[in-house]
Design an enzyme around this catalytic site. Structure first.
Site, PDB file in Angstrom:
ATOM      1  N   SER A 172       8.549   9.140  -1.130  1.00 39.32           N
ATOM      2  CA  SER A 172       7.513   8.251  -0.338  1.00 39.32           C
ATOM      3  C   SER A 172       8.103   7.465   0.685  1.00 39.32           C
ATOM      4  CB  SER A 172       6.725   7.412  -1.401  1.00 39.32           C
ATOM      5  OG  SER A 172       6.006   6.341  -0.747  1.00 39.32           O
ATOM      6  N   LEU A 215      -6.526   2.585   1.074  1.00 41.32           N
ATOM      7  CA  LEU A 215      -7.589   2.070   1.963  1.00 41.32           C
ATOM      8  C   LEU A 215      -8.651   3.100   1.964  1.00 41.32           C
ATOM      9  CD1 LEU A 215      -8.365   0.233   4.234  1.00 41.32           C
ATOM     10  CD2 LEU A 215      -7.101   1.116   5.758  1.00 41.32           C
ATOM     11  N   LYS A 256      11.276   6.042  -7.172  1.00 43.25           N
ATOM     12  CA  LYS A 256      11.298   6.903  -6.144  1.00 43.25           C
ATOM     13  C   LYS A 256      12.852   7.090  -5.688  1.00 43.25           C
ATOM     14  CE  LYS A 256       7.308   8.877  -5.705  1.00 43.25           C
ATOM     15  NZ  LYS A 256       6.990  10.152  -6.328  1.00 43.25           N
ATOM     16  N   TYR A 272       7.410   1.044  -8.491  1.00 41.46           N
ATOM     17  CA  TYR A 272       6.958   2.240  -8.016  1.00 41.46           C
ATOM     18  C   TYR A 272       8.127   2.519  -7.179  1.00 41.46           C
ATOM     19  CZ  TYR A 272       4.807   5.730  -5.093  1.00 41.46           C
ATOM     20  OH  TYR A 272       4.623   7.107  -4.584  1.00 41.46           O
TER      21      TYR A 272
HETATM   22  P1  NAD Z   1      -2.116  11.793  -8.131  1.00 40.66           P
HETATM   23  O1  NAD Z   1      -2.180  10.730  -9.263  1.00 40.66           O
HETATM   24  O2  NAD Z   1      -3.437  12.220  -7.677  1.00 40.66           O
HETATM   25  O3  NAD Z   1      -1.603  13.141  -8.843  1.00 40.66           O
HETATM   26  C1  NAD Z   1      -0.251  13.030  -9.520  1.00 40.66           C
HETATM   27  C2  NAD Z   1      -0.566  13.979 -10.681  1.00 40.66           C
HETATM   28  O4  NAD Z   1       0.686  13.865 -11.830  1.00 40.66           O
HETATM   29  C3  NAD Z   1      -1.716  13.454 -11.781  1.00 40.66           C
HETATM   30  O5  NAD Z   1      -2.496  14.613 -12.002  1.00 40.66           O
HETATM   31  C4  NAD Z   1      -1.117  13.051 -12.865  1.00 40.66           C
HETATM   32  O6  NAD Z   1      -2.214  13.556 -13.982  1.00 40.66           O
HETATM   33  C5  NAD Z   1       0.067  13.814 -12.840  1.00 40.66           C
HETATM   34  N1  NAD Z   1       1.107  13.214 -14.031  1.00 40.66           N
HETATM   35  C6  NAD Z   1       1.656  11.996 -13.770  1.00 40.66           C
HETATM   36  N2  NAD Z   1       2.646  11.759 -14.629  1.00 40.66           N
HETATM   37  C7  NAD Z   1       2.790  12.988 -15.342  1.00 40.66           C
HETATM   38  C8  NAD Z   1       3.736  13.352 -16.541  1.00 40.66           C
HETATM   39  N3  NAD Z   1       4.388  12.351 -17.010  1.00 40.66           N
HETATM   40  N4  NAD Z   1       3.589  14.841 -16.939  1.00 40.66           N
HETATM   41  C9  NAD Z   1       2.638  15.677 -16.410  1.00 40.66           C
HETATM   42  N5  NAD Z   1       1.825  15.358 -15.343  1.00 40.66           N
HETATM   43  C10 NAD Z   1       1.982  14.028 -15.038  1.00 40.66           C
HETATM   44  O7  NAD Z   1      -1.387  11.533  -6.926  1.00 40.66           O
HETATM   45  P2  NAD Z   1      -1.255  12.016  -5.479  1.00 40.66           P
HETATM   46  O8  NAD Z   1      -1.800  11.158  -4.718  1.00 40.66           O
HETATM   47  O9  NAD Z   1      -1.570  13.497  -5.528  1.00 40.66           O
HETATM   48  O10 NAD Z   1       0.444  12.003  -5.495  1.00 40.66           O
HETATM   49  C11 NAD Z   1       1.325  13.134  -5.811  1.00 40.66           C
HETATM   50  C12 NAD Z   1       2.835  12.588  -5.301  1.00 40.66           C
HETATM   51  O11 NAD Z   1       2.984  12.372  -4.323  1.00 40.66           O
HETATM   52  C13 NAD Z   1       3.165  11.450  -6.365  1.00 40.66           C
HETATM   53  O12 NAD Z   1       4.461  11.715  -6.696  1.00 40.66           O
HETATM   54  C14 NAD Z   1       3.111  10.288  -5.399  1.00 40.66           C
HETATM   55  O13 NAD Z   1       4.105   9.184  -5.828  1.00 40.66           O
HETATM   56  C15 NAD Z   1       3.541  10.853  -4.311  1.00 40.66           C
HETATM   57  N6  NAD Z   1       3.062  10.028  -2.898  1.00 40.66           N
HETATM   58  C16 NAD Z   1       1.484   9.996  -2.789  1.00 40.66           C
HETATM   59  C17 NAD Z   1       1.095   9.294  -1.701  1.00 40.66           C
HETATM   60  C18 NAD Z   1      -0.327   8.742  -1.616  1.00 40.66           C
HETATM   61  O14 NAD Z   1      -0.758   8.046  -0.705  1.00 40.66           O
HETATM   62  N7  NAD Z   1      -1.265   9.657  -2.401  1.00 40.66           N
HETATM   63  C19 NAD Z   1       2.170   8.870  -0.860  1.00 40.66           C
HETATM   64  C20 NAD Z   1       3.516   8.824  -1.143  1.00 40.66           C
HETATM   65  C21 NAD Z   1       3.980   9.742  -1.887  1.00 40.66           C
HETATM   66  N1  UFG Z   2      -5.572  -2.077   2.833  1.00 41.23           N
HETATM   67  C1  UFG Z   2      -6.803  -3.108   2.892  1.00 41.23           C
HETATM   68  N2  UFG Z   2      -7.894  -3.143   2.096  1.00 41.23           N
HETATM   69  C2  UFG Z   2      -7.940  -2.264   0.928  1.00 41.23           C
HETATM   70  C3  UFG Z   2      -6.883  -1.348   0.771  1.00 41.23           C
HETATM   71  C4  UFG Z   2      -5.642  -1.184   1.595  1.00 41.23           C
HETATM   72  O1  UFG Z   2      -6.786  -3.745   3.917  1.00 41.23           O
HETATM   73  O2  UFG Z   2      -8.987  -2.292   0.295  1.00 41.23           O
HETATM   74  C5  UFG Z   2      -4.682  -2.180   3.720  1.00 41.23           C
HETATM   75  C6  UFG Z   2      -3.350  -2.592   3.320  1.00 41.23           C
HETATM   76  O3  UFG Z   2      -3.016  -3.885   3.417  1.00 41.23           O
HETATM   77  C7  UFG Z   2      -2.485  -1.508   4.150  1.00 41.23           C
HETATM   78  C8  UFG Z   2      -3.162  -0.419   4.516  1.00 41.23           C
HETATM   79  O4  UFG Z   2      -4.558  -0.773   4.105  1.00 41.23           O
HETATM   80  O5  UFG Z   2      -2.208  -2.426   5.386  1.00 41.23           O
HETATM   81  C9  UFG Z   2      -3.019   0.863   3.766  1.00 41.23           C
HETATM   82  O6  UFG Z   2      -3.002   0.422   2.617  1.00 41.23           O
HETATM   83  P1  UFG Z   2      -2.834   1.605   1.360  1.00 41.23           P
HETATM   84  O7  UFG Z   2      -2.837   0.975   0.225  1.00 41.23           O
HETATM   85  O8  UFG Z   2      -3.862   2.653   1.750  1.00 41.23           O
HETATM   86  O9  UFG Z   2      -1.240   2.326   1.542  1.00 41.23           O
HETATM   87  P2  UFG Z   2       0.050   1.820   1.655  1.00 41.23           P
HETATM   88  O10 UFG Z   2       0.735   1.956   2.785  1.00 41.23           O
HETATM   89  O11 UFG Z   2       0.054   0.335   1.039  1.00 41.23           O
HETATM   90  O12 UFG Z   2       0.834   2.553   0.307  1.00 41.23           O
HETATM   91  C10 UFG Z   2       0.492   3.988   0.487  1.00 41.23           C
HETATM   92  C11 UFG Z   2       0.577   4.599  -1.117  1.00 41.23           C
HETATM   93  C12 UFG Z   2       1.958   4.389  -1.526  1.00 41.23           C
HETATM   94  C13 UFG Z   2       2.967   5.012  -0.643  1.00 41.23           C
HETATM   95  C14 UFG Z   2       2.873   4.501   0.798  1.00 41.23           C
HETATM   96  C15 UFG Z   2       3.512   5.381   1.675  1.00 41.23           C
HETATM   97  O13 UFG Z   2      -0.115   3.645  -2.041  1.00 41.23           O
HETATM   98  O14 UFG Z   2       2.111   4.686  -2.902  1.00 41.23           O
HETATM   99  O15 UFG Z   2       1.435   4.730   0.985  1.00 41.23           O
HETATM  100  O16 UFG Z   2       3.645   4.909   2.865  1.00 41.23           O
HETATM  101  F1  UFG Z   2       4.369   4.643  -0.925  1.00 41.23           F
END
Ligand code: NAD
Ligand code: UFG
Length: 334
Positions: free
Chosen positions: A125, A199, A153, A149
């Site tokens: 991430s 967001l 990572k 978190y």
């Molecule tokens: P998500 O929560 O939708 O999917 C993650 C999945 O992992 C879920 O289905 C959950 O049930 C499963 N899981 C968690 N712990 C587990 C365990 N111990 N055993 C088996 N399954 C398990 O999240 P996502 O948005 O699809 O994210 C996927 C990956 O990408 C994550 O590692 C997250 O940290 C990373 N990531 C996501 C974002 C984002 O904004 N969505 C940004 C950066 C990184």
């Molecule tokens: N924000 C709002 N209102 C909301 C939610 C978010 O104003 O209700 C703003 C936040 O302050 C930020 C922007 O929208 O400025 C984006 O926020 P997100 O929560 O959508 O995303 P973040 O960048 O904070 O974090 C996300 C994931 C993290 C990941 C990261 C990687 O949640 O897990 O992106 O860049 F690590």
């Protein structure tokens, strides 16, 4: 190819699994449904009856079953999406995050090593960059944790580097920026009912009439309009990046890291305005105080992925806003 997908019932993992099956790969998904629902798996199973398998298993707790799964399926590669990702929850429950995210990853590596599976793609991430002074952020920027978190990572990335250096596995770590939207089939999307922190799903809750208004967390940042700036990336571009990484990992050894972002910085207000314009829906908002732990700006320098993986994002912000909304509204939430 045989691909083991951990976390494949979640938003990104299920979209990846779906696309991998479309490309005729054999897929085994492992998930414990801690942040997803079995319906997601049923949707995939109904379409791909041949090449798809699923095992419900907790990677952190069911090590023996995990070893067995890897031994029976014998994947060519593992794509490791499983993990907990709620920044706020990680701050209030650090042990849960260290236990789940880090122990899962250690168990997975051990199960791969025992079964001589060498190739791993890891979902990292942009959070690992913390409040970087470099914008756009290159992969070489300093790593800094801003949350539990983020610490998990970073710890997993460090562990993977050391295991890859010693030669047990080859790893590509993909540092995602802010994935949004839904793929072409609109079958898998972020569930806006699942108390989202992010967001886009919160904008969607307002669009669906679940929430009255959106809170903008701060309008006093040093940014173009005072609201936070991020690098939103269409889920389809993000998934494409994984297939480019898979092509690459079979030609390389050790550990490589790539940003997956567009290289464009968008403010909260710009995202809301684009969503309103392309979907003709008003999103009422109010300015509230800054969210603890948020950074002002975070956007990618994606040039390494372009140069080495021959990958770059194709979709723009309007596509992301349209596809985020259509994905949800077509599935009967309103
Ligand atoms: P998500 O929560 O939708 O999917 C993650 C999945 O992992 C879920 O289905 C959950 O049930 C499963 N899981 C968690 N712990 C587990 C365990 N111990 N055993 C088996 N399954 C398990 O999240 P996502 O948005 O699809 O994210 C996927 C990956 O990408 C994550 O590692 C997250 O940290 C990373 N990531 C996501 C974002 C984002 O904004 N969505 C940004 C950066 C990184
Ligand atoms: N924000 C709002 N209102 C909301 C939610 C978010 O104003 O209700 C703003 C936040 O302050 C930020 C922007 O929208 O400025 C984006 O926020 P997100 O929560 O959508 O995303 P973040 O960048 O904070 O974090 C996300 C994931 C993290 C990941 C990261 C990687 O949640 O897990 O992106 O860049 F690590």
């Amino acid at each position: 190819m045989k691909i083991l997908v951990t976390g494949g019932a979640g938003y990104i993992g299920a979209t990846f699994a779906f696309e991998a099956l479309k490309n005729n790969h054999k897929v085994l998904v492992i998930d414990n449904f801690s942040n997803s629902k079995p319906e997601q798996i049923l949707k995939i199973k109904n379409i791909f009856k041949e090449n798809f398998e699923f095992t419900e298993l907790d990677l952190a707790k069911e090590y023996r079953q995990l070893i067995n799964c890897v031994e029976v399926f014998r994947p060519d590669i593992v794509v490791h999406f499983a993990g907990l990702k709620a920044v706020g929850e990680s701050q209030s429950n650090p042990i849960k995050y260290w236990d789940n995210n880090v122990i899962s990853s250690i168990n997975l590596i051990k199960a791969m090593a025992i079964n001589k599976v060498k190739k791993l793609i890891f979902s990292s991430s942009a959070t690992v960059y913390g409040d970087s002074k470099f914008q756009p952020i290159p992969e070489t920027a300093e790593i800094k944790s801003m949350s539990v978190y983020g610490s998990t990572k970073i710890a997993i990335e460090n562990m993977l580097s050391e295991v890859a250096r010693e030669g047990t596995i080859d790893v590509v770590s993909l540092r995602y920026f802010n994935p949004v939207g839904s793929h072409k089939e609109k079958l898998i999307y972020e569930d806006p009912l699942n108390s989202p922190n992010n967001l886009m799903p919160r904008i969607i809750r307002v669009a669906l009439g679940i929430d009255k208004e959106l809170k903008i967390y701060g309008n006093d940042y040093q940014t173009k309009d005072g609201s936070g700036e991020r690098d939103y990336i269409h889920i389809s571009d993000l998934i494409d990046g994984h297939f480019s990484a898979i092509d690459f990992i079979f030609k390389t050894h050790g550990k490589k890291i790539f940003n997956l972002g567009t290289g464009k910085s968008t403010s909260v207000i710009e995202l809301i305005k684009t969503f309103e314009l392309v979907n003709s829906i008003e999103i009422p908002f109010k300015i509230s105080k800054r969210r603890p732990g948020d950074v002002a700006i975070c956007y990618a320098d994606p040039s390494l992925a372009k140069e080495v993986l021959d990958w770059q994002a194709k979709y723009n912000l309007s596509d992301m806003c349209m596809d985020a909304w259509v994905g949800v509204k077509d599935h009967g939430f309103n």
